[in-house]
Each structure stands twice: as C-alpha cells, then as structure tokens.
Design an enzyme around this catalytic site. Structure first.
Site, short mmCIF file in Angstrom:
data_model
loop_
_atom_site.label_atom_id
_atom_site.label_comp_id
_atom_site.label_asym_id
_atom_site.label_seq_id
_atom_site.Cartn_x
_atom_site.Cartn_y
_atom_site.Cartn_z
N SER A 323 0.83 -1.19 0.00
CA SER A 323 0.00 0.00 0.00
C SER A 323 0.88 1.27 0.00
O SER A 323 1.78 1.39 -0.82
CB SER A 323 -0.96 -0.04 1.20
OG SER A 323 -2.03 0.85 1.02
N ASP A 437 -5.88 -3.86 -2.31
CA ASP A 437 -4.83 -3.51 -1.35
C ASP A 437 -4.20 -4.75 -0.70
O ASP A 437 -4.89 -5.61 -0.17
CB ASP A 437 -5.44 -2.62 -0.27
CG ASP A 437 -4.39 -1.86 0.52
OD1 ASP A 437 -3.43 -2.49 0.98
OD2 ASP A 437 -4.55 -0.64 0.69
#
Length: 559
Positions: A323, A437
């Site tokens: 991320s 993610d």
C-alpha cells in the site's frame, strides 16, 4: 568433536560414491536403502508443495548424514535430496546398518543422535549461506575476472575471507574445492564469455550462479546450458546487468527474466564503487533489506525512517512494501535521495488529496483517476526490473484468495493494485485476476524481503501503534461544516474503518515469524488519524525518532 561409532563404521566399511551436480541422491517416496555421509560437495533437500511447486528446505554440507531417520523409523523419504554440485559421499547398505544397530549400542546411539540432530537443526532456507558462487559473463564486453576481484575486495572489507578462481581451476576435484571452501568464507569462480568449458564445470560446483551481461547484451539462443539442473530448478540464479556509467535509468531488463529463471535481477553502473559494495554485501550475507507496511497517512513515517537510515549510513539494498509503504519503497528503489523522496511524496499526497474524485459508490468511493495520474507523473513507465534496487510489492488477489507478489511488470500498475483499498479505490484487473490492497493479506511484507536475501531485514510497521477509538468515527467538524470546511477531502470516517480493518494482520505476521535477523521499528503514530493526509511532518518525525532509537541495534547487526 571426537569421532563416534557411526563415524568409525562409515570410514572403515562404507563405499565411496560420486554424485554429479544436478543428480538426485534419493527421491521423495523412496525407501531408505543406504546410509550416506556427505564428504565433499553440497546437497539440496526439497519438498513438494501444492501443484508442481517445490520448496528448498535445507542445504547439506560435508559431514551431513542422510538416511538415519528413515532407517530408524522404516519410513520412506518425504523429500528429494539432489546434488547442487559434484559431490562425494560414503554409502553403507541398509542391511549392514541394521546389523550394527543390533550388535553395537554405541553405533545405535550415534545413529539416533544423527537423526535427531538432522530433524532439529535443519538450516532454514532463509538463513542459507551460499559459499561457492559462480560468476559467468554472457558477453565479451564483461571482464568477469576483474569484476569478481573487485567484488571480492569489497567483501574482504566486510570482514570475510574470499578467494577468486578462474579457468586455472578447470576440472578440479570436488575435494580440492571443498578444501578451499574450508579455508575461506567464500569462493568466487569467475568464467569469461570465451571460457564455455570452465563455465560448464563451474555450474556443477557452485551453490548459486550469477550471470553477468551488459545493458545491450543480446539474449542467448536457447537455455543457459552451463546452469546445473539443480540451480535452474531451485532458482539459485541471479542476473547482474552492467549499465553505462552515466545511465539515468536501466531499460528493457525484463527480457532477461523471461530468458533465464533468475530469482534476482541486480543493476550496477560500470565502474561504480557503491554498486560493487552493494553486490559485496549481498553475497557476503551482510545486505540490508527494508519492508514497509501500509497504514494510511501514518505511512508517511516511512520517509522519516529512510532519512534516519541515510544519516546512520545504513544502506538499503532490497525493498518490499504494501500500500503506501509500497509507494515509498518504490521511490527508494528508483534511486531517489531523501530530498527527492520528501518532495515527491509531498507533491503526490500532501499538498492536495488524490482521493477527491468522488464517484457514485458502485465499486468504490472514488474513481481512482487522480491516483493513477499521480503515479504516472512520478513513476512514469518504469518497469520493476529496471529499478536500481530489487523491489517487490504486495496486493491481494480476490480471484485466488491470496497474496499477489509483484516482481515484474509496470511499476505504477503494481503500486496502484497495492493501494487499492476496497471501498475507497476501484480494484485493478490484471490477467483475469481482481487485485486490491495488499494490506488485507500481507500488510508488513517482511517475509518477502527475507526471501530476497540472507542479511539483515528492517521491518517498519505503522499499523500496530494504536487502533481505532470511538472518536475516530465522528465527523469533525460535524454536519454541513464538514463539507464547507473542506475536511471532506480527507474522506469520511469509513475510510479509517476500512484502512484499520485491512491493516490488522501486521502484528500477527511479526509474532508468527520471529527472526533474530529482523529489526522491527514501530513509529509512535497513535495521534495521527489514518486519513489525516495533512499530518505529514509529524509522521515523518515519528519515523525518524523510532529509527534513531534503534540505531545501536541496527549498527551491531551489520557487523
């Protein structure tokens, strides 16, 4: 240690056995028919995993006893044992072993101890040290012996004992190489492009093969024949690309990963001492890897970590991130210094929010176009294989239900997948897979870094400092003032809920895999809200302070 009854029996009664590199000694599922002791060479032990995959579980060095546990338990081998290089062994038939077990309690005791030692003290693959390295030039413009000597000189400055061998060692017996290995920490075998016979010989003696080419080297025709089967099968192969001294960015490197089953592609500039030092750290098991977690705005702390490491003169040789941690790790892998990293992160995420292109929430709260444009602005069309330092990032594959490790392909696409927090950014579709993610499955990718090298790994976790509180769920300011004040640009409280939900696995991942070669850094960012994109300076300072607090430990682990 004094010889045991097992040693005496093998020395006096066992027969000698020569095992060429790449040949299996025993295969999984086979019964034990002989007891072996490795005299010279190296054996790899591999277990089969799901599908056609394999996992290297151990590397056996001279003195290792193979087959004791199987004979004692009357169970077949669960793993396949293969010669990594030309090896010499002593072999005793099972019938003779059983006779000695019945008549010699000392032999039985020594055999049981060998089996227990083998089961309890297997050298983990992630701590494995390759001590005979084969460097092979794949083009005439590379002076392989000269480069190997420079790497060896840099390795000696790190306190290890190294010797370099060239074609003068062609056809040396395994026992001679084992003797040289015993006298040195590392043996570097260097083969020039014009020495195919020595290259082929080296490929049967080494623990790891390193192919070296120039930036414009044409791809070889056909497979790399001098790489032993075990080297290719277990991906114990690196590729070093030598770029021009003034190169700003490598290009077109990915073709080599398609031509050879390399596990690492390493970029250096011709004649650059710092790049040679980085190779020396990598091959002397003194490299430094950096794993950066996700955590919303708290991930700004990673910039402070990078700044502190720079001031402490601790290098960063390999990187992985998830991320926002992936974005910052990618910047370091691009070769940005601290000032450029600071400027670009501020420009992309701080001065204005990339999450303001609000969409009707069919897939996510935003369209993701602002994030796409900013990733393109700062990372362009750079491929992961064209980064100056090895890099990987993690996304979550909703199609297969597991992690997706990005090691190849367009960098900005990999970062976009790793950033795609469900509900906030639309997912990325790649090769028929839906990617979101990476924090959902691997928020702190320290295991990815550990798989890339045998040195020290620094794991920076900004997700375990503090959880959500009831106050985080309140609109601030409340009502219409939340819209008119511009606070909406940070996102509603649901963003914090989604980020925190995704980053919960961090602490569990570290607790489940402790490793004395991992330094964990946890910046104190509990006062920074997960979506507080304006809290850049406070987060950077927290990362800087947390790293400086670990300065003594970081320095000691590098020795």
């Amino acid at each position: 240690m004094p010889p045991t009854a097992l040693d005496d029996a093998l020395d006096t009664e066992a027969l000698s056995l020569a095992l060429p590199g790449g040949v299996a000694l025993v295969k999984a599922g086979e019964p034990a028919t002989e007891l072996y002791r490795l005299v010279a060479g190296r054996l790899a032990e591999v277990e089969q995993v799901t599908g056609d995959g394999q996992r290297l579980t151990a590397v056996h060095r001279p003195g290792a006893v193979i087959g004791a546990a199987q004979i004692l338990s009357d169970e077949p081998y669960r793993t396949t044992v293969t010669a990594l290089r030309d090896s010499e062994l002593l072999a005793m038939p099972e019938a003779r072993v059983e006779a000695l077990m019945r008549h010699s309690p000392k032999f039985l005791t020594a055999l049981a101890r060998a089996a227990l030692t083998r089961m309890g003290a297997v050298e983990p693959a992630q701590r494995r040290k390759s001590s005979i390295l084969g460097f092979v030039a794949v083009c005439d413009s590379i002076a392989m012996r000269d480069l190997a000597e420079r790497i060896a000189k840099a390795m000696r400055r790190l306190g290890v004992k190294v010797v370099v061998l060239g074609a003068e060692a062609d056809d040396s017996p395994p026992s001679l190489l084992s003797a040289m290995e015993a006298d040195n920490d590392y043996v570097l075998m260097a083969a020039e492009r014009r020495e195919p016979d020595f290259a082929a010989f080296s490929g049967r003696q080494i623990d790891r093969l390193i192919l070296v080419g120039s930036a414009h080297t044409p791809l070889p025709e056909g497979p790399v024949t001098f790489a032993a089967a075990a080297i290719r099968r277990h991906r114990l192969l690196d590729f070093i690309l030598v770029q021009p001294r003034d190169a700003l960015r490598p290009t077109n490197s990915d073709r080599w990963l398609s031509a050879a089953p390399a596990s690492r592609l390493l970029q250096i500039r011709d004649g650059d001492a710092a790049d040679v030092d980085r190779l020396a750290r990598l091959y002397a098991c003194k490299s430094v890897g950096l794993a950066l977690s996700g955590g919303g705005a708290r991930a700004y702390a990673h910039v402070g970590v990078v700044k502190a490491l720079s001031e402490l003169r601790i290098p960063t040789d390999l990187l992985a991130g998830t991320s926002m941690g992936a974005v910052i790790a990618a910047g370091v892998a691009m070769g940005w210094d601290v000032d450029e990293l600071d400027r670009r992160v501020r420009d992309a995420f701080v001065t204005s929010s990339p999450l303001t292109d609000i969409a009707f929430p069919l897939l996510a709260m935003t369209r993701g176009r602002r994030v796409d444009r900013r990733l393109e602005l700062h990372f362009g069309d750079v491929e992961i294989s064209d980064l100056w330092r090895p890099f990987a990032c993690v996304s979550t594959d909703l199609t297969s239900g597991g992690p997706h490790i990005h090691r190849r392909g367009l960098l900005r696409h990999a970062l976009r997948a790793s950033l795609s927090l469900p509900g906030v950014l639309p997912p990325v579709v790649e090769g028929g897979h839906v990617l979101v993610d990476g924090a959902l499955v691997r928020n702190l990718p320290v295991d990815v870094v550990r798989e890339m090298h045998d040195g020290v790994s620094i794991a920076v976790d900004v997700a375990v400092s503090e959880g959500l509180t009831p106050d985080d769920l309140m609109l601030r300011p409340s009502g219409w003032r939340w819209l008119t004040s511009g606070a909406w640009r940070k996102g509603p409280p649901i963003v914090s809920v989604l980020i925190r939900s995704a980053t919960l696995p961090s602490a569990a991942a570290m607790a489940a895999a402790p490793d004395p070669r991992v330094v964990e850094i946890i910046p104190d960012v509990k006062d920074i809200q997960l979506q507080d994109w304006d809290a850049y300076d406070a987060a950077v300072e927290a990362g800087y302070k947390a790293t400086m607090d670990e300065a003594d430990r970081l320095q000691s682990l590098r020795i």
